[in-house]
Design a protein around this motif. Structure first.
Motif, PDB file in Angstrom:
ATOM      1  N   GLY A 139       0.842  -1.186   0.000  1.00  4.75           N
ATOM      2  CA  GLY A 139       0.000   0.000   0.000  1.00  4.75           C
ATOM      3  C   GLY A 139       0.879   1.238   0.000  1.00  4.75           C
ATOM      4  N   PHE A 140       0.376   2.309   0.585  1.00  9.24           N
ATOM      5  CA  PHE A 140       1.101   3.576   0.670  1.00  9.24           C
ATOM      6  C   PHE A 140       0.911   4.171   2.054  1.00  9.24           C
ATOM      7  CE2 PHE A 140       0.200   3.075  -3.795  1.00  9.24           C
ATOM      8  CZ  PHE A 140       1.374   3.495  -4.398  1.00  9.24           C
ATOM      9  N   VAL A 141       1.924   4.865   2.533  1.00 12.20           N
ATOM     10  CA  VAL A 141       1.779   5.712   3.706  1.00 12.20           C
ATOM     11  C   VAL A 141       1.584   7.121   3.172  1.00 12.20           C
ATOM     12  CG1 VAL A 141       2.926   6.693   5.725  1.00 12.20           C
ATOM     13  CG2 VAL A 141       3.103   4.244   5.257  1.00 12.20           C
ATOM     14  N   VAL A 142       0.493   7.749   3.589  1.00 15.69           N
ATOM     15  CA  VAL A 142       0.198   9.115   3.164  1.00 15.69           C
ATOM     16  C   VAL A 142       0.243  10.039   4.369  1.00 15.69           C
ATOM     17  CG1 VAL A 142      -1.216   8.411   1.185  1.00 15.69           C
ATOM     18  CG2 VAL A 142      -2.315   8.832   3.375  1.00 15.69           C
ATOM     19  N   GLU A 143       0.656  11.271   4.120  1.00 16.31           N
ATOM     20  CA  GLU A 143       0.582  12.310   5.142  1.00 16.31           C
ATOM     21  C   GLU A 143      -0.779  12.966   4.980  1.00 16.31           C
ATOM     22  OE1 GLU A 143       3.947  14.999   5.389  1.00 16.31           O
ATOM     23  OE2 GLU A 143       5.155  13.486   4.330  1.00 16.31           O
ATOM     24  N   ILE A 144      -1.565  12.958   6.052  1.00 12.91           N
ATOM     25  CA  ILE A 144      -2.957  13.396   5.956  1.00 12.91           C
ATOM     26  C   ILE A 144      -3.348  14.187   7.199  1.00 12.91           C
ATOM     27  CG2 ILE A 144      -3.798  11.205   6.907  1.00 12.91           C
ATOM     28  CD1 ILE A 144      -6.177  11.403   4.927  1.00 12.91           C
ATOM     29  N   GLU A 145      -4.183  15.189   7.009  1.00 10.85           N
ATOM     30  CA  GLU A 145      -4.617  16.015   8.139  1.00 10.85           C
ATOM     31  C   GLU A 145      -5.764  15.328   8.883  1.00 10.85           C
ATOM     32  OE1 GLU A 145      -6.711  17.376   4.421  1.00 10.85           O
ATOM     33  OE2 GLU A 145      -4.623  17.042   4.917  1.00 10.85           O
ATOM     34  N   ASP A 146      -5.873  15.656  10.169  1.00 14.75           N
ATOM     35  CA  ASP A 146      -6.859  15.019  11.044  1.00 14.75           C
ATOM     36  C   ASP A 146      -8.293  15.175  10.553  1.00 14.75           C
ATOM     37  OD1 ASP A 146      -4.798  14.208  12.672  1.00 14.75           O
ATOM     38  OD2 ASP A 146      -5.097  15.773  14.175  1.00 14.75           O
ATOM     39  N   ALA A 147      -8.645  16.329   9.992  1.00 15.36           N
ATOM     40  CA  ALA A 147     -10.024  16.547   9.530  1.00 15.36           C
ATOM     41  C   ALA A 147     -10.399  15.556   8.429  1.00 15.36           C
ATOM     42  CB  ALA A 147     -10.197  17.982   9.037  1.00 15.36           C
ATOM     43  N   ARG A 148      -9.477  15.295   7.523  1.00 16.13           N
ATOM     44  CA  ARG A 148      -9.760  14.340   6.445  1.00 16.13           C
ATOM     45  C   ARG A 148      -9.841  12.922   6.998  1.00 16.13           C
ATOM     46  NH1 ARG A 148      -7.194  14.720   0.483  1.00 16.13           N
ATOM     47  NH2 ARG A 148      -7.136  16.882   1.155  1.00 16.13           N
ATOM     48  N   VAL A 149      -9.024  12.620   8.005  1.00 16.75           N
ATOM     49  CA  VAL A 149      -9.078  11.290   8.632  1.00 16.75           C
ATOM     50  C   VAL A 149     -10.429  11.076   9.300  1.00 16.75           C
ATOM     51  CG1 VAL A 149      -8.093   9.816  10.428  1.00 16.75           C
ATOM     52  CG2 VAL A 149      -6.590  11.081   8.917  1.00 16.75           C
ATOM     53  N   ALA A 150     -10.986  12.115   9.908  1.00 16.75           N
ATOM     54  CA  ALA A 150     -12.294  11.997  10.552  1.00 16.75           C
ATOM     55  C   ALA A 150     -13.370  11.607   9.536  1.00 16.75           C
ATOM     56  CB  ALA A 150     -12.654  13.309  11.246  1.00 16.75           C
ATOM     57  N   VAL A 151     -13.314  12.170   8.343  1.00 14.61           N
ATOM     58  CA  VAL A 151     -14.256  11.798   7.283  1.00 14.61           C
ATOM     59  C   VAL A 151     -14.003  10.353   6.853  1.00 14.61           C
ATOM     60  CG1 VAL A 151     -14.965  12.249   4.896  1.00 14.61           C
ATOM     61  CG2 VAL A 151     -14.569  14.165   6.470  1.00 14.61           C
ATOM     62  N   LEU A 152     -12.745  10.005   6.674  1.00 15.74           N
ATOM     63  CA  LEU A 152     -12.412   8.644   6.265  1.00 15.74           C
ATOM     64  C   LEU A 152     -12.802   7.609   7.312  1.00 15.74           C
ATOM     65  CD1 LEU A 152      -9.044   9.186   4.417  1.00 15.74           C
ATOM     66  CD2 LEU A 152     -11.126   8.205   3.479  1.00 15.74           C
ATOM     67  N   ASP A 153     -12.766   7.980   8.590  1.00 17.71           N
ATOM     68  CA  ASP A 153     -13.240   7.052   9.624  1.00 17.71           C
ATOM     69  C   ASP A 153     -14.667   6.622   9.332  1.00 17.71           C
ATOM     70  OD1 ASP A 153     -11.025   6.708  11.314  1.00 17.71           O
ATOM     71  OD2 ASP A 153     -11.522   8.473  12.508  1.00 17.71           O
ATOM     72  N   LEU A 154     -15.509   7.558   8.889  1.00 16.07           N
ATOM     73  CA  LEU A 154     -16.893   7.226   8.554  1.00 16.07           C
ATOM     74  C   LEU A 154     -16.976   6.386   7.289  1.00 16.07           C
ATOM     75  CD1 LEU A 154     -18.518  10.695   9.275  1.00 16.07           C
ATOM     76  CD2 LEU A 154     -18.605   8.648  10.707  1.00 16.07           C
ATOM     77  N   VAL A 155     -16.200   6.754   6.280  1.00 16.82           N
ATOM     78  CA  VAL A 155     -16.201   6.021   5.007  1.00 16.82           C
ATOM     79  C   VAL A 155     -15.727   4.588   5.215  1.00 16.82           C
ATOM     80  CG1 VAL A 155     -15.099   5.876   2.730  1.00 16.82           C
ATOM     81  CG2 VAL A 155     -15.875   8.089   3.603  1.00 16.82           C
ATOM     82  N   GLU A 156     -14.641   4.415   5.944  1.00 17.61           N
ATOM     83  CA  GLU A 156     -14.019   3.095   6.076  1.00 17.61           C
ATOM     84  C   GLU A 156     -14.740   2.157   7.031  1.00 17.61           C
ATOM     85  OE1 GLU A 156     -11.616   1.883   4.253  1.00 17.61           O
ATOM     86  OE2 GLU A 156     -11.253   3.736   3.181  1.00 17.61           O
ATOM     87  N   THR A 157     -15.435   2.678   8.024  1.00 16.75           N
ATOM     88  CA  THR A 157     -16.024   1.799   9.024  1.00 16.75           C
ATOM     89  C   THR A 157     -17.534   1.703   8.969  1.00 16.75           C
ATOM     90  OG1 THR A 157     -16.122   3.555  10.681  1.00 16.75           O
ATOM     91  CG2 THR A 157     -14.106   2.221  10.609  1.00 16.75           C
ATOM     92  N   ALA A 158     -18.195   2.485   8.154  1.00 11.48           N
ATOM     93  CA  ALA A 158     -19.663   2.519   8.136  1.00 11.48           C
ATOM     94  C   ALA A 158     -20.263   1.163   7.788  1.00 11.48           C
ATOM     95  CB  ALA A 158     -20.152   3.584   7.157  1.00 11.48           C
ATOM     96  N   GLY A 159     -20.908   0.549   8.743  1.00  9.53           N
ATOM     97  CA  GLY A 159     -21.634  -0.691   8.509  1.00  9.53           C
ATOM     98  C   GLY A 159     -20.782  -1.885   8.158  1.00  9.53           C
ATOM     99  N   GLU A 160     -19.492  -1.843   8.423  1.00  6.72           N
ATOM    100  CA  GLU A 160     -18.634  -2.938   7.980  1.00  6.72           C
ATOM    101  C   GLU A 160     -18.151  -3.833   9.111  1.00  6.72           C
ATOM    102  OE1 GLU A 160     -18.184  -3.804   4.876  1.00  6.72           O
ATOM    103  OE2 GLU A 160     -19.463  -2.139   4.341  1.00  6.72           O
ATOM    104  N   GLY A 161     -18.791  -3.800  10.254  1.00  5.98           N
ATOM    105  CA  GLY A 161     -18.403  -4.707  11.323  1.00  5.98           C
ATOM    106  C   GLY A 161     -17.213  -4.216  12.107  1.00  5.98           C
ATOM    107  N   PRO A 162     -16.352  -5.125  12.511  1.00  7.62           N
ATOM    108  CA  PRO A 162     -15.295  -4.789  13.471  1.00  7.62           C
ATOM    109  C   PRO A 162     -14.054  -4.135  12.850  1.00  7.62           C
ATOM    110  CG  PRO A 162     -15.140  -7.088  12.934  1.00  7.62           C
ATOM    111  CD  PRO A 162     -16.345  -6.544  12.187  1.00  7.62           C
ATOM    112  N   LEU A 163     -14.213  -2.980  12.233  1.00  7.58           N
ATOM    113  CA  LEU A 163     -13.072  -2.245  11.705  1.00  7.58           C
ATOM    114  C   LEU A 163     -12.814  -1.025  12.564  1.00  7.58           C
ATOM    115  CD1 LEU A 163     -13.753  -2.193   7.856  1.00  7.58           C
ATOM    116  CD2 LEU A 163     -12.147  -3.611   9.099  1.00  7.58           C
TER     117      LEU A 163
END
Length: 118
Positions: free
Chosen positions: A54-78
């Protein structure tokens, strides 16, 4: 923050738009890839696993907060957890969305080291 992306956030995948244009370095994290419902990836970190690409990206906290919703929404134990990524033969601390417990029913472990999105 340094974030390891390995699945649908990779170039050519549907969630890449969230990390496109960010500073990125090719990296690996040892573990296993899983495929969940709706073709969603999950990483199970494990020293006994494969080097997952994969890749390691440098990312700001605000964008990570949005991605937390995208990556974990309804997908069980992530959940987002610290992982040990390796880039250019050097370990680097990062975070990634990983399985936080046993893979639920309907998820299957993949015998590959790179997400192909199929």
């Amino acid at each position: 923050m340094l974030l390891f992306v390995y699945g649908t956030s990779l170039p050519g995948q549907p969630d890449h738009r969230w990390v496109k244009g960010l500073p990125a370095t090719a990296a690996t994290v040892r573990g296993w890839l899983w495929r969940g419902p709706r073709n969603r990836p999950a990483l199970e970190p494990s020293d006994a696993g494969r080097p997952i690409h994969g890749f390691v990206v440098e990312i700001e906290d605000a964008r990570v907060a949005v991605l937390d919703l995208v990556e974990t929404a309804g997908e069980g134990p992530l959940g987002r957890r610290p992982v040990r990524a390796v880039a250019n033969l050097r370990p680097m601390p990062a975070e990634a969305w990983v399985l936080t417990g046993k893979a639920p029913r309907g998820w299957r472990r993949l015998e590959t080291d790179a997400w192909e999105g199929r």
